[in-house]
Scaffold this motif. Sequence first.
Motif, short mmCIF file in Angstrom:
data_model
loop_
_atom_site.label_atom_id
_atom_site.label_comp_id
_atom_site.label_asym_id
_atom_site.label_seq_id
_atom_site.Cartn_x
_atom_site.Cartn_y
_atom_site.Cartn_z
N PHE A 329 -34.06 25.63 20.96
CA PHE A 329 -33.26 26.60 20.20
C PHE A 329 -33.02 26.00 18.81
CE2 PHE A 329 -29.51 28.91 18.80
CZ PHE A 329 -29.80 30.21 19.21
N CYS A 330 -33.54 26.68 17.80
CA CYS A 330 -33.45 26.20 16.42
C CYS A 330 -32.61 27.19 15.62
CB CYS A 330 -34.85 26.07 15.82
SG CYS A 330 -34.89 25.48 14.12
N CYS A 357 -42.57 28.40 8.43
CA CYS A 357 -42.65 26.97 8.68
C CYS A 357 -42.48 26.66 10.16
CB CYS A 357 -41.60 26.23 7.85
SG CYS A 357 -41.60 24.44 8.06
N ILE A 358 -41.63 27.41 10.84
CA ILE A 358 -41.31 27.13 12.25
C ILE A 358 -42.45 27.53 13.18
CG2 ILE A 358 -39.79 27.80 14.16
CD1 ILE A 358 -37.50 27.98 12.17
N GLY A 374 -31.82 36.77 14.78
CA GLY A 374 -31.21 36.65 13.46
C GLY A 374 -31.77 35.46 12.71
N ASP A 375 -30.94 34.45 12.49
CA ASP A 375 -31.37 33.23 11.79
C ASP A 375 -31.79 32.14 12.76
OD1 ASP A 375 -28.56 33.24 12.50
OD2 ASP A 375 -28.49 31.24 11.61
N ALA A 376 -31.89 32.44 14.04
CA ALA A 376 -32.24 31.44 15.06
C ALA A 376 -33.57 31.81 15.72
CB ALA A 376 -31.15 31.34 16.11
N VAL A 377 -34.17 30.80 16.33
CA VAL A 377 -35.44 30.98 17.03
C VAL A 377 -35.34 30.31 18.39
CG1 VAL A 377 -37.89 30.40 17.06
CG2 VAL A 377 -36.82 31.09 14.92
N VAL A 417 -31.22 21.63 16.17
CA VAL A 417 -32.13 22.00 17.26
C VAL A 417 -31.56 21.48 18.57
CG1 VAL A 417 -34.49 21.95 18.11
CG2 VAL A 417 -34.06 21.77 15.65
N GLY A 418 -31.52 22.35 19.57
CA GLY A 418 -31.12 21.96 20.92
C GLY A 418 -32.26 22.14 21.88
#
Length: 553
Positions: A329-330, A357-358, A374-377, A417-418
């Motif tokens: 989780f980024c 980039c991700i 949203g702003d997370a991946v 990042v988790g």
Amino acid sequence: MTQPLTWLYRKLGRHYPAVFLVVELQTAFLVALGAVALFGFYYELSGSDFLTVLAITCGLTGVAIVFVLARVLKRIRPLKAWIGGERTSERAADAWEIAVTLPMELIRRDFGAPIVVTVATVIASIAVLGLSWLAFFPIILASLLAVAYAATLHYLAIELAMRPILFDIDAELDTPVRIDRPVVPLRVKLLGSLPLINVITGIVVAALTSEGGGTDALGVDVLIALFVAFTISFELTVLLTRSILRPIEDLEAATERIRQGSFDRHVPITTSDEFGELSSAFNQMVDGLAERERLREAFGTYLDEEVAQHLIREDFEPHGHEIEVSLVFCDVKDFTTAAAVSGAPEIVSRLNELFECIVPIVARHRGHIDQFIGDAVLAVFGAPQRMDDHADRAVQCAVELARTINSRNPGGFEVGVGVNSGTVVAGSIGGAGRLSFGVIGDPVNLCSRVEALTRETGDAVLITGETRALLSETIEVEPRGAHEIRGYDRKIELYAPLVPVALGTGPGEDVKDPLGDPAVGGLGRRSRPGPGVGRAGSRQDGGLGKTHTLPGS
């Protein structure tokens, strides 16, 4: 004709090929009887002479049939075995080859026997009737035409008889059969059979209208029939062949273009017969394939490529199944503040720059993007493609994401990042015709909350104890203690990875250090941490093999 043969095939089973061949080859006696009857129109034969010639002809024909059957029945044993139940993929391929080439192999391998028998029959008939040796040439020429006619009948009949078997075999083949070069082109079939039929017809008509004449009349009739067939008839046959083959050649060319991935050209419709109808239907199919290809490309654009391939596979099962995975989780740090001072177009543009980039980094480690939140991946390793080292790949991906993004700041962002591992439910989720492939379960929730703790520990990457237990010994971590996490009764053990470079994606693939330094490629090869490493935020630079404990932002 095909339906009765299909019924017979179902009825006789493995005995069908042998029974059909035995019965079909008996038609050689009918051809022999017709040839002797026509012979009698040119020579005044007594009843005893006619029966003698007929007996010689049928006797030698029977010898030829027995010889041919002995060879053919031995050749079709693998085909009988497949029909009888030995239906492995290798057996299916062998059975298909035997069935599809049997008509031509019968002519190519066994055509010598009828010719030898025919020569012997003609010589014996001339001796019995006391004819001049000069009679041998017109008689043998007419007889060979009869043999060629019989061979044509055998070829076409056996080819038709093999269709029910070939339909059955085709359903068992693992991969579609591709014929690069036909054994007997359609052009040869048409140019060989149609003129021959006209020659036989001419000889029959001449015999029925003649009043004897012996060798001279027979020789003249044969020559006239040959001349007519290979002038008027042959020319018409060539024109008919072109009329049939040109549309087929157009379809073959279009099929090859489709095989190469080109859907932008149609088959020209040049006739108004069945071939024109077939070309029109083919063009409609091409339009459908082109639309399907556009959908597939769009499908791959809005879905991870690996997931897209998984969904369109024939063995895809839409219902969920449990699988052990590792999750990454980024999330962007201080995104709310950044969004507050930026307009909507600008913030979307900056996020897209970040995601550009991700996504390649995740793909390089053989993970797939489960969803953009949203702003997370959220990235998944181990589903839909199962892998044993999903934990190693997830941690290495997380490290590369943090190091690359936090050093280059794409879109002006930094991330935390988790990483967490566990058993999730993977499958198609949704309803009312709108589905998406995803993973659900407690490990997903924990992963996002572990990422949130990077703000407290100052680490760019945190992993859970579940992930730590699955890591290989070459990946080192530092403990960050047990933390209370909202929604969990127990404390969660967290660790910060000490990994200097990213995993390669496969043997022989080079990997670059995200900060620009070359790294040792390949799976399972790591640099050991040097002195000075042991707390969050510390860093030691040393060129190749340098080690970092990832700093917080």
